[in-house]
Design a protein around this motif. Structure first.
Motif, PDB file in Angstrom:
ATOM      1  N   HIS A 149       0.867  -1.177   0.000  1.00  0.00           N
ATOM      2  CA  HIS A 149       0.000   0.000   0.000  1.00  0.00           C
ATOM      3  C   HIS A 149       0.908   1.233   0.000  1.00  0.00           C
ATOM      4  O   HIS A 149       2.044   1.164   0.473  1.00  0.00           O
ATOM      5  CB  HIS A 149      -0.879  -0.013   1.245  1.00  0.00           C
ATOM      6  N   ILE A 150       0.403   2.336  -0.498  1.00  0.00           N
ATOM      7  CA  ILE A 150       1.197   3.560  -0.580  1.00  0.00           C
ATOM      8  C   ILE A 150       1.753   3.931   0.806  1.00  0.00           C
ATOM      9  O   ILE A 150       1.070   3.763   1.815  1.00  0.00           O
ATOM     10  CB  ILE A 150       0.342   4.686  -1.191  1.00  0.00           C
ATOM     11  N   ASP A 151       3.023   4.315   0.809  1.00  0.00           N
ATOM     12  CA  ASP A 151       3.698   4.764   2.036  1.00  0.00           C
ATOM     13  C   ASP A 151       4.036   3.664   3.047  1.00  0.00           C
ATOM     14  O   ASP A 151       4.475   3.978   4.150  1.00  0.00           O
ATOM     15  CB  ASP A 151       2.875   5.827   2.788  1.00  0.00           C
ATOM     16  N   HIS A 152       3.851   2.419   2.687  1.00  0.00           N
ATOM     17  CA  HIS A 152       4.234   1.357   3.618  1.00  0.00           C
ATOM     18  C   HIS A 152       5.735   1.075   3.598  1.00  0.00           C
ATOM     19  O   HIS A 152       6.224   0.305   4.411  1.00  0.00           O
ATOM     20  CB  HIS A 152       3.412   0.097   3.381  1.00  0.00           C
ATOM     21  N   LYS A 198       8.055   0.655   0.564  1.00  0.00           N
ATOM     22  CA  LYS A 198       8.798  -0.209  -0.341  1.00  0.00           C
ATOM     23  C   LYS A 198       9.995   0.491  -0.992  1.00  0.00           C
ATOM     24  O   LYS A 198      11.017  -0.151  -1.193  1.00  0.00           O
ATOM     25  CB  LYS A 198       7.889  -0.846  -1.377  1.00  0.00           C
ATOM     26  N   THR A 215      11.929   2.711   0.381  1.00  0.00           N
ATOM     27  CA  THR A 215      12.982   2.730   1.381  1.00  0.00           C
ATOM     28  C   THR A 215      13.644   1.348   1.484  1.00  0.00           C
ATOM     29  O   THR A 215      14.865   1.235   1.575  1.00  0.00           O
ATOM     30  CB  THR A 215      12.408   3.150   2.752  1.00  0.00           C
ATOM     31  N   GLY A 252       7.089  11.881  -2.644  1.00  0.00           N
ATOM     32  CA  GLY A 252       7.331  10.590  -2.013  1.00  0.00           C
ATOM     33  C   GLY A 252       6.500   9.480  -2.615  1.00  0.00           C
ATOM     34  O   GLY A 252       6.133   8.536  -1.957  1.00  0.00           O
ATOM     35  N   THR A 305       5.912   6.742  -6.032  1.00  0.00           N
ATOM     36  CA  THR A 305       6.535   6.115  -7.180  1.00  0.00           C
ATOM     37  C   THR A 305       5.532   6.163  -8.318  1.00  0.00           C
ATOM     38  O   THR A 305       4.424   5.683  -8.177  1.00  0.00           O
ATOM     39  CB  THR A 305       6.867   4.652  -6.858  1.00  0.00           C
ATOM     40  N   GLY A 317       2.809   2.741  -6.683  1.00  0.00           N
ATOM     41  CA  GLY A 317       1.923   2.393  -5.581  1.00  0.00           C
ATOM     42  C   GLY A 317       0.520   2.947  -5.727  1.00  0.00           C
ATOM     43  O   GLY A 317      -0.355   2.608  -4.960  1.00  0.00           O
ATOM     44  N   ASN A 356       6.888  -4.380   7.932  1.00  0.00           N
ATOM     45  CA  ASN A 356       7.915  -3.318   7.877  1.00  0.00           C
ATOM     46  C   ASN A 356       7.721  -2.286   8.993  1.00  0.00           C
ATOM     47  O   ASN A 356       6.678  -2.254   9.643  1.00  0.00           O
ATOM     48  CB  ASN A 356       7.822  -2.639   6.507  1.00  0.00           C
ATOM     49  N   LYS A 357       8.734  -1.465   9.178  1.00  0.00           N
ATOM     50  CA  LYS A 357       8.719  -0.377  10.160  1.00  0.00           C
ATOM     51  C   LYS A 357       8.606  -0.914  11.599  1.00  0.00           C
ATOM     52  O   LYS A 357       7.935  -0.301  12.437  1.00  0.00           O
ATOM     53  CB  LYS A 357       7.566   0.617   9.888  1.00  0.00           C
ATOM     54  N   ASP A 391      10.703  -0.805  13.707  1.00  0.00           N
ATOM     55  CA  ASP A 391      11.396   0.089  14.648  1.00  0.00           C
ATOM     56  C   ASP A 391      10.427   1.044  15.349  1.00  0.00           C
ATOM     57  O   ASP A 391      10.749   1.607  16.389  1.00  0.00           O
ATOM     58  CB  ASP A 391      12.452   0.899  13.882  1.00  0.00           C
ATOM     59  N   SER A 396      12.839  -3.411   9.001  1.00  0.00           N
ATOM     60  CA  SER A 396      12.737  -1.966   9.051  1.00  0.00           C
ATOM     61  C   SER A 396      13.593  -1.391   7.941  1.00  0.00           C
ATOM     62  O   SER A 396      14.807  -1.588   7.925  1.00  0.00           O
ATOM     63  CB  SER A 396      13.221  -1.432  10.405  1.00  0.00           C
ATOM     64  N   LYS A 446      14.143   1.534   7.671  1.00  0.00           N
ATOM     65  CA  LYS A 446      14.859   2.646   8.277  1.00  0.00           C
ATOM     66  C   LYS A 446      16.177   2.181   8.898  1.00  0.00           C
ATOM     67  O   LYS A 446      17.227   2.749   8.621  1.00  0.00           O
ATOM     68  CB  LYS A 446      13.984   3.294   9.345  1.00  0.00           C
TER      69      LYS A 446
HETATM   70  P1  GTP Z   1       5.151   4.805  -2.565  1.00  0.00           P
HETATM   71  O1  GTP Z   1       6.316   4.624  -3.462  1.00  0.00           O
HETATM   72  O2  GTP Z   1       4.591   6.176  -2.639  1.00  0.00           O
HETATM   73  O3  GTP Z   1       4.124   3.755  -2.694  1.00  0.00           O
HETATM   74  O4  GTP Z   1       5.676   4.707  -1.051  1.00  0.00           O
HETATM   75  P2  GTP Z   1       6.577   3.611  -0.472  1.00  0.00           P
HETATM   76  O5  GTP Z   1       5.761   2.442  -0.100  1.00  0.00           O
HETATM   77  O6  GTP Z   1       7.718   3.390  -1.385  1.00  0.00           O
HETATM   78  O7  GTP Z   1       7.042   4.271   0.882  1.00  0.00           O
HETATM   79  P3  GTP Z   1       8.412   5.018   1.191  1.00  0.00           P
HETATM   80  O8  GTP Z   1       9.563   4.096   1.099  1.00  0.00           O
HETATM   81  O9  GTP Z   1       8.447   6.245   0.367  1.00  0.00           O
HETATM   82  O10 GTP Z   1       8.183   5.323   2.725  1.00  0.00           O
HETATM   83  C1  GTP Z   1       7.070   6.060   3.189  1.00  0.00           C
HETATM   84  C2  GTP Z   1       7.427   6.789   4.462  1.00  0.00           C
HETATM   85  O11 GTP Z   1       7.692   5.872   5.525  1.00  0.00           O
HETATM   86  C3  GTP Z   1       8.666   7.651   4.361  1.00  0.00           C
HETATM   87  O12 GTP Z   1       8.444   8.806   5.104  1.00  0.00           O
HETATM   88  C4  GTP Z   1       9.761   6.794   5.000  1.00  0.00           C
HETATM   89  O13 GTP Z   1      10.780   7.577   5.546  1.00  0.00           O
HETATM   90  C5  GTP Z   1       8.998   6.051   6.064  1.00  0.00           C
HETATM   91  N1  GTP Z   1       9.565   4.720   6.324  1.00  0.00           N
HETATM   92  C6  GTP Z   1       9.844   3.768   5.415  1.00  0.00           C
HETATM   93  N2  GTP Z   1      10.315   2.660   6.003  1.00  0.00           N
HETATM   94  C7  GTP Z   1      10.348   2.911   7.335  1.00  0.00           C
HETATM   95  C8  GTP Z   1      10.736   2.145   8.488  1.00  0.00           C
HETATM   96  O14 GTP Z   1      11.144   0.995   8.413  1.00  0.00           O
HETATM   97  N3  GTP Z   1      10.607   2.739   9.684  1.00  0.00           N
HETATM   98  C9  GTP Z   1      10.152   4.008   9.831  1.00  0.00           C
HETATM   99  N4  GTP Z   1      10.079   4.505  11.041  1.00  0.00           N
HETATM  100  N5  GTP Z   1       9.777   4.750   8.774  1.00  0.00           N
HETATM  101  C10 GTP Z   1       9.870   4.223   7.547  1.00  0.00           C
END
Ligand code: GTP
Length: 598
Positions: free
Chosen positions: A14-17, A19, A21, A53, A55, A82, A133-134, A136, A164, A166
């Motif tokens: 899902h968006i912002d989960h 991937k 990172t 932020g 993709t 996403g 994920n996340k 942390d 994570s 991060k």
């Molecule tokens: P889209 O490409 O838009 O679908 O998003 P995405 O799923 O690729 O998410 P992205 O990697 O852009 O991360 C979304 C937000 O979550 C960013 O603000 C990241 O810094 C944060 N984030 C990603 N992974 C982690 C993690 O493991 N821990 C924490 N605390 N934050 C994270």
């Protein structure tokens, strides 16, 4: 590489989960990109992607991974878009893989596009590796998320990777799972070439570049190839892989993923989903799943300054070189002059294109409210596809009108079922079913007109569920509806660019609310401006913008000159997005007011 040592996989979420990172961590851990050179979210190359932020286009990167068995594997990681506007690209990226890592945010749990993406991966017969994920974050709740994955998606999650993006925790576990659980590609190296195009773009120096997955045979520089759906032929100028910097190779072999420089000048000849084969001795049978992408949302784009018509046209030509989903045709409006009617995949696509036109090409644009494609069946037997409300024939000529519907999937905590019911029924949604994915998540299925969805539905859904709702949808076909064209008149004259199509039962309310909104938005002029909403000649509601009080500036004369300058500057800035229509100055906001009607 030999097939046994290749793994092709996607990361879906899902968006912002997280991937993107996670992808960054993979590049780092495999030493593909050193930490020092690591720019956050390296795979998101477009500026707008990085800023927002998100993709937008898929990307593919190849890394070498030495697994715990001591052997070296070629991993091709395909990052997928996403956002729901780009689901077709996701489905093609998945078709290039044998497996997918399904990323679920440990604090959010399963959301609408988690379900949608997981379904797509299952339909593509992919091996799915769940990853939580996340971890942390203090609010992380892996047990709850594990239960949601198992109950809601029927994917075993006992062995879900805990990670994570991060901190980098669990990233090695993820790669081990990729090597051991995802099957190696199969395919026939001795058969004639068949490759799937899962992304393509225009490069000013090299022409169209395609990202491909070789299904059978091999692809080399100097080969003459043919695209099965478009029939375009090309001489391959270069093949290679991305690390993520492009590295030319002698050959892309069976099972591998890489890029191909075609030298073609038009990206619509190299379409996502099409099959590449040899021009001579190739195959005739395309790989399954090819589909033309069709724009769903249309808007009028007009230069504020008439001199920018040609530059706007050139900019659209440039952008569509790289985006076959972007379609446009000239449009003339009595109110706004010459511009274009532009078609997009969805609202995000529209916003991104509009922003690029303004930012990269320095254009000042006025956009009319987005609308959908209506099918009008006339009494004389003719059918029309309307992209603009202006083209609506007179009511007397119309037998009936059909509009596009969506199947929408909404995921929410159970407490918000009532709120979603109220909102969606008010938007002419038809409830289909509802079921519990877990004690904390309900999945509701609806059918809803696309035209209602683009009217701010998602924002409303978010705000009525404290941000918890997630939404995914797909096109469900056309259905008849009682639709009428509502005209807006300023000073008694209908303003074509403000007219819109609405359900008959809602025409009165929308007309009333809109005239009230316009009264606030349209600045006072030197004279009184009546605003009316009407169907045919019948006026439904009326408001009046009062005339400006005289001597606004006169008061400043003699005294405070800097105050006067400020006032003038303010007026100038305000004017930037104004267009005078007849003799009334109408700001950009007025056109978007149509979207915010409840
Ligand atoms: P889209 O490409 O838009 O679908 O998003 P995405 O799923 O690729 O998410 P992205 O990697 O852009 O991360 C979304 C937000 O979550 C960013 O603000 C990241 O810094 C944060 N984030 C990603 N992974 C982690 C993690 O493991 N821990 C924490 N605390 N934050 C994270």
């Amino acid at each position: 590489a030999d097939l046994e040592h290749i793994r092709n996989f996607s990361i879906i979420a899902h968006i912002d989960h997280g991937k993107s990172t996670l992808s960054d961590r993979v590049l780092e851990l495999t030493g593909t990109v050193s930490k020092r050179d690591m720019q956050a979210q390296l795979l998101d190359t477009m500026d707008i992607e990085r800023e927002r932020g998100i993709t937008i286009k898929s990307q593919a990167v190849r890394v070498e991974y030495v697994a715990e068995d001591g052997q070296s594997y070629q991993l091709n990681l395909i990052d997928t878009p996403g956002h729901v506007d780009f689901t077709y690209e996701v489905s093609r990226s998945l078709a290039a893989c044998e497996g997918a890592v399904l990323v679920v945010d440990a604090t959010q749990g399963v959301e609408a596009q988690t379900v949608a993406n997981a379904m797509m991966a299952m339909n593509a017969d992919l091996e799915i590796i769940p990853l939580i994920n996340k971890i942390d974050l203090p609010a992380a709740d892996p047990d709850r998320v594990r239960a949601e994955i198992e109950d809601g998606l029927a994917i075993p999650a006992d062995d879900a990777v805990l990670a994570s993006g991060k901190t980098g925790a669990g990233v090695r576990d993820m790669l081990e799972a990729v090597v051991y659980n995802i099957p190696a590609p199969t395919g026939n190296p001795d058969a004639p070439l068949r490759a799937l195009i899962f992304d393509s773009y225009f490069d000013a120096y090299r022409g169209v570049v395609a990202l491909v997955r070789i299904v059978d045979g091999a692809l080399k520089k100097g080969q003459r190839v043919r695209m099965l759906a478009t029939g375009a032929e090309a001489l391959i100028e270069e093949v290679g892989a991305r690390h993520p910097v492009e590295e030319p190779l002698d050959v892309l072999g069976t099972g591998e993923v890489g890029y191909v420089v075609t030298g073609l000048k038009d990206v619509s000849q190299v379409k996502v989903g099409d099959t590449v084969t040899l021009a001579q001795g190739g195959v005739d049978e395309a790989l399954p799943g090819y589909r033309e992408v069709k724009p769903m949302v249309f808007t009028g784009l007009f230069p504020i300054d008439g001199d920018q018509y040609e530059p706007l046209k050139e900019a659209l030509e440039k952008l569509s070189l790289n985006d076959p989903a972007l379609v446009w045709e000239p449009e003339k409006s009595h109110a706004l002059g010459f511009g274009f009617r532009v078609g997009f995949l969805g609202l995000l696509h529209m916003e991104v294109i509009k922003e690029r036109l303004e930012r990269e090409f320095g254009l000042d644009l006025l956009a009319t409210a987005p609308s959908v494609e209506y099918h009008v069946f006339k009494t004389n037997g003719e059918t029309l596809s309307l992209h603009s409300p202006q083209e609506m024939p007179d009511p007397g000529e119309i037998d009936h009108v059909e509009e596009p519907y969506l199947k929408a999937k909404i995921l929410i905590p159970p407490d918000y079922v009532g709120a979603v019911m109220d909102l969606t029924v008010a938007r002419r949604g038809t409830f289909v079913t509802m079921n519990y994915l877990s004690p904390t998540t309900v999945e509701m299925l609806w059918e809803i007109p696309l035209s209602e969805l683009i009217m701010d539905y998602f924002d409303k859904l978010k705000s009525s569920t404290k941000g918890y709702a997630s939404l995914d949808y797909e096109f469900a076909g056309y259905k008849p509806s009682q639709l009428v064209k509502l005209d807006i008149l300023l000073s008694g004259k209908p303003i074509d660019a403000l007219s819109f199509i609405v359900h008959r039962d809602k025409a009165y309310d929308r007309g009333r609310i809109l005239t009230e909104k316009l009264k606030e938005i349209i600045p006072r002029q030197m004279f009184e401006v009546p605003i009316q909403a009407a169907i045919g000649g019948r006026v439904l509601s009326r408001q009046t913008v009062k005339a400006k009080r005289k001597d606004v500036l006169a008061k400043c004369y003699g005294g405070d000159i800097s105050r006067k300058r400020k006032l003038l500057e303010k007026q100038k800035a305000g004017k930037k997005r104004m267009k005078s229509i007849g003799n009334v100055e109408v700001p950009q906001e007025a056109f978007m007011a149509i979207l915010k009607v409840d």
